[in-house]
Design a protein around this motif. Structure first.
Motif, PDB file in Angstrom:
ATOM      1  N   ARG A  99      36.391  37.949  44.769  1.00  0.00           N
ATOM      2  CA  ARG A  99      37.802  37.570  44.607  1.00  0.00           C
ATOM      3  C   ARG A  99      38.325  36.871  45.863  1.00  0.00           C
ATOM      4  O   ARG A  99      39.015  35.847  45.778  1.00  0.00           O
ATOM      5  CB  ARG A  99      38.640  38.811  44.303  1.00  0.00           C
ATOM      6  CG  ARG A  99      38.495  39.334  42.884  1.00  0.00           C
ATOM      7  CD  ARG A  99      39.538  40.400  42.597  1.00  0.00           C
ATOM      8  NE  ARG A  99      39.228  41.643  43.278  1.00  0.00           N
ATOM      9  CZ  ARG A  99      38.612  42.682  42.718  1.00  0.00           C
ATOM     10  NH1 ARG A  99      38.219  42.602  41.450  1.00  0.00           N
ATOM     11  NH2 ARG A  99      38.378  43.779  43.392  1.00  0.00           N
ATOM     12  N   THR A 134      39.209  32.714  45.904  1.00  0.00           N
ATOM     13  CA  THR A 134      40.579  32.321  46.243  1.00  0.00           C
ATOM     14  C   THR A 134      40.596  31.401  47.457  1.00  0.00           C
ATOM     15  O   THR A 134      41.296  30.375  47.481  1.00  0.00           O
ATOM     16  CB  THR A 134      41.431  33.574  46.518  1.00  0.00           C
ATOM     17  OG1 THR A 134      41.442  34.412  45.359  1.00  0.00           O
ATOM     18  CG2 THR A 134      42.853  33.186  46.869  1.00  0.00           C
ATOM     19  N   ASP A 138      37.763  42.337  37.417  1.00  0.00           N
ATOM     20  CA  ASP A 138      38.967  41.514  37.360  1.00  0.00           C
ATOM     21  C   ASP A 138      38.915  40.412  38.416  1.00  0.00           C
ATOM     22  O   ASP A 138      38.455  40.630  39.544  1.00  0.00           O
ATOM     23  CB  ASP A 138      40.212  42.369  37.595  1.00  0.00           C
ATOM     24  CG  ASP A 138      40.443  43.363  36.454  1.00  0.00           C
ATOM     25  OD1 ASP A 138      40.046  43.035  35.318  1.00  0.00           O
ATOM     26  OD2 ASP A 138      41.003  44.439  36.709  1.00  0.00           O
ATOM     27  N   PRO A 177      41.422  36.871  39.904  1.00  0.00           N
ATOM     28  CA  PRO A 177      42.785  36.344  39.863  1.00  0.00           C
ATOM     29  C   PRO A 177      43.021  35.474  38.632  1.00  0.00           C
ATOM     30  O   PRO A 177      42.125  34.750  38.184  1.00  0.00           O
ATOM     31  CB  PRO A 177      42.889  35.523  41.156  1.00  0.00           C
ATOM     32  CG  PRO A 177      41.865  36.120  42.066  1.00  0.00           C
ATOM     33  CD  PRO A 177      40.758  36.576  41.187  1.00  0.00           C
ATOM     34  N   LYS A 178      44.204  35.564  38.073  1.00  0.00           N
ATOM     35  CA  LYS A 178      44.564  34.744  36.915  1.00  0.00           C
ATOM     36  C   LYS A 178      44.844  33.321  37.385  1.00  0.00           C
ATOM     37  O   LYS A 178      45.836  33.051  38.044  1.00  0.00           O
ATOM     38  CB  LYS A 178      45.799  35.330  36.222  1.00  0.00           C
ATOM     39  CG  LYS A 178      45.631  36.770  35.763  1.00  0.00           C
ATOM     40  CD  LYS A 178      44.510  36.919  34.738  1.00  0.00           C
ATOM     41  CE  LYS A 178      44.387  38.352  34.253  1.00  0.00           C
ATOM     42  NZ  LYS A 178      43.267  38.528  33.297  1.00  0.00           N
ATOM     43  N   ASP A 179      43.938  32.439  37.062  1.00  0.00           N
ATOM     44  CA  ASP A 179      44.056  31.061  37.522  1.00  0.00           C
ATOM     45  C   ASP A 179      43.298  30.178  36.534  1.00  0.00           C
ATOM     46  O   ASP A 179      42.158  30.485  36.170  1.00  0.00           O
ATOM     47  CB  ASP A 179      43.457  30.922  38.930  1.00  0.00           C
ATOM     48  CG  ASP A 179      43.793  29.590  39.595  1.00  0.00           C
ATOM     49  OD1 ASP A 179      43.660  28.549  38.928  1.00  0.00           O
ATOM     50  OD2 ASP A 179      44.173  29.592  40.784  1.00  0.00           O
ATOM     51  N   SER A 180      43.934  29.082  36.126  1.00  0.00           N
ATOM     52  CA  SER A 180      43.294  28.192  35.156  1.00  0.00           C
ATOM     53  C   SER A 180      42.053  27.509  35.721  1.00  0.00           C
ATOM     54  O   SER A 180      41.243  26.960  34.971  1.00  0.00           O
ATOM     55  CB  SER A 180      44.292  27.113  34.697  1.00  0.00           C
ATOM     56  OG  SER A 180      44.743  26.351  35.800  1.00  0.00           O
ATOM     57  N   ARG A 233      36.940  30.581  35.850  1.00  0.00           N
ATOM     58  CA  ARG A 233      36.373  31.037  34.583  1.00  0.00           C
ATOM     59  C   ARG A 233      35.364  32.146  34.866  1.00  0.00           C
ATOM     60  O   ARG A 233      34.424  31.968  35.632  1.00  0.00           O
ATOM     61  CB  ARG A 233      35.684  29.877  33.864  1.00  0.00           C
ATOM     62  CG  ARG A 233      35.082  30.259  32.505  1.00  0.00           C
ATOM     63  CD  ARG A 233      34.263  29.123  31.945  1.00  0.00           C
ATOM     64  NE  ARG A 233      33.743  29.453  30.616  1.00  0.00           N
ATOM     65  CZ  ARG A 233      32.595  28.982  30.124  1.00  0.00           C
ATOM     66  NH1 ARG A 233      31.843  28.161  30.857  1.00  0.00           N
ATOM     67  NH2 ARG A 233      32.197  29.324  28.916  1.00  0.00           N
TER      68      ARG A 233
END
Length: 468
Positions: free
Chosen positions: A119, A123, A148, A150-153, A156
């Protein structure tokens, strides 16, 4: 403080390299400025030592020359090409703030044991891509164990199903890489590019610029660049200084084989790998058990046999050396076993793996050739100047490569002159340690199960701060 130019640094480095080799040659007698009466005196070792032992002594001397091709490659790579090039500048359109390039997938494969590390690095790497002006990219995290992210477009997550099997029974990292190539998983087109990273690999703006130039050029399907190990926090100074040799190999052997021949004559590494997707899918990672331990090496040999083209990529990425001596040893053992399986695979033609085979057997015979240090003085042989010259050349080049690795890993401005000199001395002091580790890895690797994949500790335990 006065700063040398890129060309001046390279010229000084070449003088130091040639001076080191000359000094070693003069000390060993590989080069003689004059001859004495002792040089003419010959004796018959077969009479003095007996036939069996004399042949054994000659064999030990000749075995040292197995590594000559790769050290010649290191030498020419360090001399023919600027060892301190200017930072790569992207060939962007000056009217645009971002780089318009083919689509790039930056892929990290993990077993899932170090989620905090993944993660944090993903990032950080995304931020580096943005700082470098890259926009047409996606990060893929491929894992055996879900976690989990980070929520990021631009991220993937791909979870490899426990029941997934390749056609040839590939295991470990190669299995995960092959899963990404499956039609129902892959989202890339033939002209897209993949950048392969290890879990701990950090991008730099320099490496991104180098990658952009490489993929925009498009003449080669595969590329690789420099990795250094002494950036930011150094966890283990001993293993980090030992890895300065690997830095020198990147600038020597790797550059020589890619710039001059555009082929992985001695293989390559598994990180900072850039591939055109169409070529990667054609080569594939579905290479059975023999291609599962050193999947990067097997992949390179298959790509070599298929006629694909390779090139060196300017810029550098950052990684960490193993945190413990035990992990350092395990890492080397896996490399020995993995390359052994590649060299002895019936599916790779001998002409393709010939130089790799010489390199491997130079490694495997280290427990024997190390005895030359004792036998050369206790049981001398009649002078053989060509053998003496080339074996001394190997020793001198190896010695200097630790020094050069420090040159590429640190700067005087960064750490000061006194500490700089101390680190050079420290790198040289790791040579006996490295020899012991390599010999232990060889013996352990030969006599233990080979189809295993040991994963070293890569995560520094510290509180994690997730981005908002």
């Amino acid at each position: 403080m006065f700063e040398l130019s890129s060309g001046q640094k390279h010229a000084l480095h070449c003088c130091l390299l040639l001076g080191t080799i000359l000094f070693f040659e003069l000390q060993s007698g590989g080069i003689k400025l004059y001859y004495t009466d002792d040089d003419a005196g010959q004796f018959d070792p077969f009479v003095s030592y007996g036939y069996a032992f004399a042949w054994f002594l000659y064999l030990l001397r000749l075995l040292t020359l197995l590594s000559l091709p790769q050290f010649l490659c290191n030498f020419f790579g360090l001399v023919l090409f600027n060892a301190f090039p200017e930072e790569p500048v992207s060939r962007r359109d000056d009217s645009k703030e971002t780089l318009v390039t083919p689509f790039i997938c930056i892929r990290t494969v993990t077993r899932g044991d170090f989620p905090d590390l993944i993660r944090r690095n993903v990032t950080r790497n995304i931020a580096t891509c943005i700082d470098a002006g890259l926009q047409n990219f996606l990060f893929e995290v491929v894992t055996d164990k879900p976690f989990d992210i980070p929520k990021d477009s631009r991220i993937r997550l791909i979870v490899v199903p426990p029941n997934y099997k390749t056609k040839s029974g590939t295991l470990f990292k190669a299995r995960a890489l092959q899963y990404c190539l499956e039609a129902d998983v892959n989202i890339l087109g033939d002209n897209d590019w993949v950048v392969h990273l290890d879990e701990e690999t950090l991008l730099t703006c320099r490496s991104i610029n180098g990658i952009m130039n490489f993929v925009s050029d498009g003449r080669h399907q595969f590329g690789q660049g420099l990795i250094t190990y002494a950036n930011e926090e150094v966890v283990n100074w001993w293993t980090t200084l030992a890895d300065t040799f690997r830095v020198a190999e990147d600038m020597g052997k790797l550059r020589c084989q890619f710039y001059l021949f555009h082929k992985p004559l001695f293989s390559w590494k598994g990180s900072f790998v850039v591939t055109k997707f169409q070529a990667e899918r054609d080569v594939s990672f579905d290479n059975g058990l023999d291609g599962s331990v050193a999947e990067d090496c097997y992949f390179a040999m298959v790509a070599f046999s298929k006629g694909y083209s390779f090139n060196f990529i300017e810029g550098e990425m950052w990684e960490k050396s193993p945190f413990t001596l035990a992990d350092f040893l395990q890492q080397r053992k896996r490399w020995v076993q993995g390359i052994y399986l590649v060299v002895h695979s019936r599916h790779i033609p001998l002409p393709v793996k010939f130089l790799l085979s010489l390199s491997l057997y130079a490694w495997l015979t280290m427990p024997l050739t190390i005895f030359n240090l004792v036998f050369a003085s206790v049981y001398p042989l009649p002078p053989s100047y060509w053998c003496n010259f080339w074996s001394t050349f190997i020793a001198a080049a190896s010695f200097y490569m630790y020094i050069f690795g420090v040159f590429k890993s640190f700067t005087v401005r960064q750490i000061g002159l006194k500490r700089y000199a101390f680190l050079i001395a420290g790198a040289l002091f790791t040579i006996p340690f490295n020899v012991i580790i390599e010999i232990t890895a060889v013996i352990w690797g030969i006599f233990s199960k080979k189809h295993k994949f040991y994963i070293v500790q890569k995560q520094i335990n510290r509180p994690e701060v997730l981005p908002v």
